[in-house]
Design a protein around this motif. Structure first.
Motif, PDB file in Angstrom:
ATOM      1  N   SER A 397     132.701  35.223 -28.907  1.00  0.00           N
ATOM      2  CA  SER A 397     133.588  36.178 -29.581  1.00  0.00           C
ATOM      3  C   SER A 397     134.609  35.462 -30.462  1.00  0.00           C
ATOM      4  O   SER A 397     134.917  35.928 -31.567  1.00  0.00           O
ATOM      5  CB  SER A 397     134.305  37.042 -28.539  1.00  0.00           C
ATOM      6  OG  SER A 397     133.381  37.808 -27.792  1.00  0.00           O
ATOM      7  N   ALA A 398     135.121  34.327 -29.981  1.00  0.00           N
ATOM      8  CA  ALA A 398     136.092  33.566 -30.779  1.00  0.00           C
ATOM      9  C   ALA A 398     135.450  33.036 -32.063  1.00  0.00           C
ATOM     10  O   ALA A 398     136.052  33.083 -33.141  1.00  0.00           O
ATOM     11  CB  ALA A 398     136.649  32.415 -29.944  1.00  0.00           C
ATOM     12  N   ILE A 399     134.219  32.538 -31.961  1.00  0.00           N
ATOM     13  CA  ILE A 399     133.508  32.019 -33.134  1.00  0.00           C
ATOM     14  C   ILE A 399     133.223  33.144 -34.117  1.00  0.00           C
ATOM     15  O   ILE A 399     133.423  33.003 -35.328  1.00  0.00           O
ATOM     16  CB  ILE A 399     132.211  31.316 -32.704  1.00  0.00           C
ATOM     17  CG1 ILE A 399     132.525  30.023 -31.948  1.00  0.00           C
ATOM     18  CG2 ILE A 399     131.321  31.022 -33.915  1.00  0.00           C
ATOM     19  CD1 ILE A 399     131.305  29.322 -31.388  1.00  0.00           C
ATOM     20  N   ALA A 400     132.752  34.283 -33.607  1.00  0.00           N
ATOM     21  CA  ALA A 400     132.430  35.417 -34.478  1.00  0.00           C
ATOM     22  C   ALA A 400     133.677  35.926 -35.199  1.00  0.00           C
ATOM     23  O   ALA A 400     133.636  36.212 -36.409  1.00  0.00           O
ATOM     24  CB  ALA A 400     131.795  36.533 -33.656  1.00  0.00           C
ATOM     25  N   HIS A 401     134.782  36.026 -34.478  1.00  0.00           N
ATOM     26  CA  HIS A 401     136.023  36.525 -35.088  1.00  0.00           C
ATOM     27  C   HIS A 401     136.511  35.581 -36.180  1.00  0.00           C
ATOM     28  O   HIS A 401     136.883  36.032 -37.273  1.00  0.00           O
ATOM     29  CB  HIS A 401     137.096  36.677 -34.006  1.00  0.00           C
ATOM     30  CG  HIS A 401     138.434  37.093 -34.538  1.00  0.00           C
ATOM     31  ND1 HIS A 401     138.693  38.379 -34.971  1.00  0.00           N
ATOM     32  CD2 HIS A 401     139.585  36.381 -34.731  1.00  0.00           C
ATOM     33  CE1 HIS A 401     139.943  38.446 -35.405  1.00  0.00           C
ATOM     34  NE2 HIS A 401     140.515  37.256 -35.263  1.00  0.00           N
ATOM     35  N   ARG A 402     136.483  34.288 -35.937  1.00  0.00           N
ATOM     36  CA  ARG A 402     137.001  33.334 -36.918  1.00  0.00           C
ATOM     37  C   ARG A 402     136.090  33.217 -38.129  1.00  0.00           C
ATOM     38  O   ARG A 402     136.560  33.052 -39.258  1.00  0.00           O
ATOM     39  CB  ARG A 402     137.160  31.945 -36.276  1.00  0.00           C
ATOM     40  CG  ARG A 402     137.961  30.990 -37.169  1.00  0.00           C
ATOM     41  CD  ARG A 402     139.364  31.519 -37.323  1.00  0.00           C
ATOM     42  NE  ARG A 402     140.122  30.877 -38.367  1.00  0.00           N
ATOM     43  CZ  ARG A 402     140.104  31.238 -39.653  1.00  0.00           C
ATOM     44  NH1 ARG A 402     139.328  32.228 -40.072  1.00  0.00           N
ATOM     45  NH2 ARG A 402     140.869  30.625 -40.534  1.00  0.00           N
ATOM     46  N   GLY A 403     134.788  33.314 -37.932  1.00  0.00           N
ATOM     47  CA  GLY A 403     133.868  33.194 -39.056  1.00  0.00           C
ATOM     48  C   GLY A 403     133.590  34.489 -39.789  1.00  0.00           C
ATOM     49  O   GLY A 403     132.830  34.495 -40.759  1.00  0.00           O
ATOM     50  N   GLY A 404     134.198  35.587 -39.344  1.00  0.00           N
ATOM     51  CA  GLY A 404     133.955  36.878 -39.974  1.00  0.00           C
ATOM     52  C   GLY A 404     132.537  37.375 -39.744  1.00  0.00           C
ATOM     53  O   GLY A 404     131.934  38.009 -40.624  1.00  0.00           O
TER      54      GLY A 404
END
Length: 445
Positions: A397-404
């Motif tokens: 979730s953190a990766i998805a949020h930061r990468g849009g």
């Protein structure tokens, strides 16, 4: 005839001198002569001009999509319980026989039709849709719009196939050759500090040469969060080129299966100078052995951080799919990294079901360029009471949020396999608990 061959040899020498002086030497020491920046600036202006011409020629067609997520189906984000409650609101609850109403069938019918028309999984394994045409026929078939645009399109074909492609192929071959020779030579040295320093320098240097072979423009953000030794770097996976992108900014220990052929030669050369973790085919099926090898690596704080792509397959850079829990069971520090490519200059996604590795690389070398952003996220640790699956989902979730990117729960293995029976049973249990209640088993005889 001799004059012709003498002239050809002279041209070849000049060409090699230019490659070495303007591309290879700057790549080796991590600086740029400004050629890539100038090329990207001209390319951006050219594509903007082409977009304006296309829009003027097609003012009567307003069908451009804002993003890949704007599909045929507009889904609601509510849970099963919430959507069924909305359906049941205007219908009386039956006095006996549990909490079932006939209107529940409409929910399952609608979700089934949605999945048939446009499901959330298969569209993640097709090329990302573009807002406007980027003058590549692989993203849109050529259509005559104007003479100027046709001339630019023709010049672009000549530039990509006759100038850039030979140059890029040469750089890739040089980079891989240097990688094999350099790592093999460093591997002959004794295990001293200078050996590990030279190994990292050779790896990074060769990956930078390969990146120049793709006309890659890479922007690294939050470098203070870069993965450290004794940890595990996890990132979303779009392409084998992800490795080249990340290794331009630091060296990592790779994890993978032992291969034969050219790939095997490269693997054997790399492991001589750096402790990469290669497994035989039979060993890959032994989870305990894999976990032990990885634990032994991260427990040695002098070894490079391990680079792992927990999705286990390439996704088209619009979303992040389920992370396999294996790398999160080790108990090491996790360093999340988000990678986002700009599809405007070329499609970085590798559809392994459609293209072989060679054909994919040729497509990349005949694209305009490779443009991407890399975000280093703060280190993450498994919290108390949190299992490996929950930890993996939190990192994802953190990766998805930061990468849009879109955060999906689906397993990327569905690319080639059917849905697991356990997932179907989970949905059935969820609905049955609504109908008969969670404690129904306690009243049965």
């Amino acid at each position: 005839m001799e004059d012709f061959w003498a002239g050809a040899l002279w041209v070849l020498k000049i060409w090699l001198y230019l490659i070495i002086s303007l591309i290879m030497i700057p790549a080796m020491f991590g600086f740029s002569m400004g050629i890539s920046e100038t090329y990207m600036s001209i390319l951006v202006k050219t594509l903007e001009w082409a977009t304006l011409n296309i829009q003027k020629a097609k003012t009567d067609e307003q069908t451009l999509k804002g993003s890949a997520s704007n599909g045929l189906i507009q889904r609601e984000d509510g849970s099963m319980e919430k959507e069924l409650e909305e359906l049941r609101r205007s219908r009386p609850k039956p006095p006996v026989g549990g909490d079932f109403t006939l209107s529940d069938c409409f929910y399952f019918n609608r979700r089934g039709i949605e999945s048939i028309i446009e499901d959330e999984v298969t569209q993640r394994f097709t090329s990302e849709e573009l807002v406007s045409w980027n003058l590549l026929t692989r993203t849109n078939d050529f259509q005559y719009i104007s003479l100027k645009l046709t001339l630019v399109y023709g010049i672009g074909i000549f530039l990509r196939y006759c100038i850039l492609a030979p140059l890029r192929i040469a750089l890739a071959c040089i980079g891989l050759t240097w990688l094999v020779i350099g790592t093999s030579a460093v591997g002959l040295l004794p295990n001293l500090r200078i050996k590990f320093w030279l190994s990292e320098w050779v790896h990074v240097m060769c990956y930078r040469i390969c990146a120049r072979g793709l006309s890659a423009t890479i922007r690294y953000h939050n470098r203070e969060n870069k993965p450290q030794k004794g940890g595990i770097c996890v990132a979303n996976h779009t392409s084998p080129i992800d490795i080249v992108i990340l290794c331009n900014d630091g060296c990592y220990a790779m994890v993978g299966q032992v291969h034969g052929g050219l790939m095997g030669v490269i693997q054997r050369a790399m492991v001589r100078s750096c402790p990469h973790v290669w497994f035989e085919r039979a060993e890959m099926k032994d989870r305990h052995l894999v976990t032990k090898r990885l634990k032994d690596h991260v427990n040695d704080k002098t070894k490079l951080p391990i680079l792992i792509f927990p999705e286990g397959t390439c996704v088209n850079n619009t979303s992040v799919m389920m992370f396999k829990k294996g790398s999160f069971e080790i108990g090491s520090t996790i360093y999340p990294v988000a990678i986002k490519y700009d599809p405007k200059f070329g499609d970085a996604f590798w559809n392994s079901s459609k293209y072989s590795m060679v054909s994919y690389l040729l497509r990349m070398m005949t694209s305009w360029a490779l443009d991407c952003d890399v975000w280093y996220l703060p280190a993450m640790h498994q919290q108390e009471g949190e299992d490996a699956v929950q930890f993996a989902n939190r990192v994802k979730s953190a990766i998805a949020h930061r990468g849009g990117l879109v955060d999906l729960q689906w397993d990327g293995g569905l690319k080639r396999a059917k849905v697991k029976e356990s997932f179907k049973e989970q949905q059935q249990k969820q609905y049955s608990s609504m109908v008969v209640g969670d404690d129904s088993s306690g009243h049965s005889d």
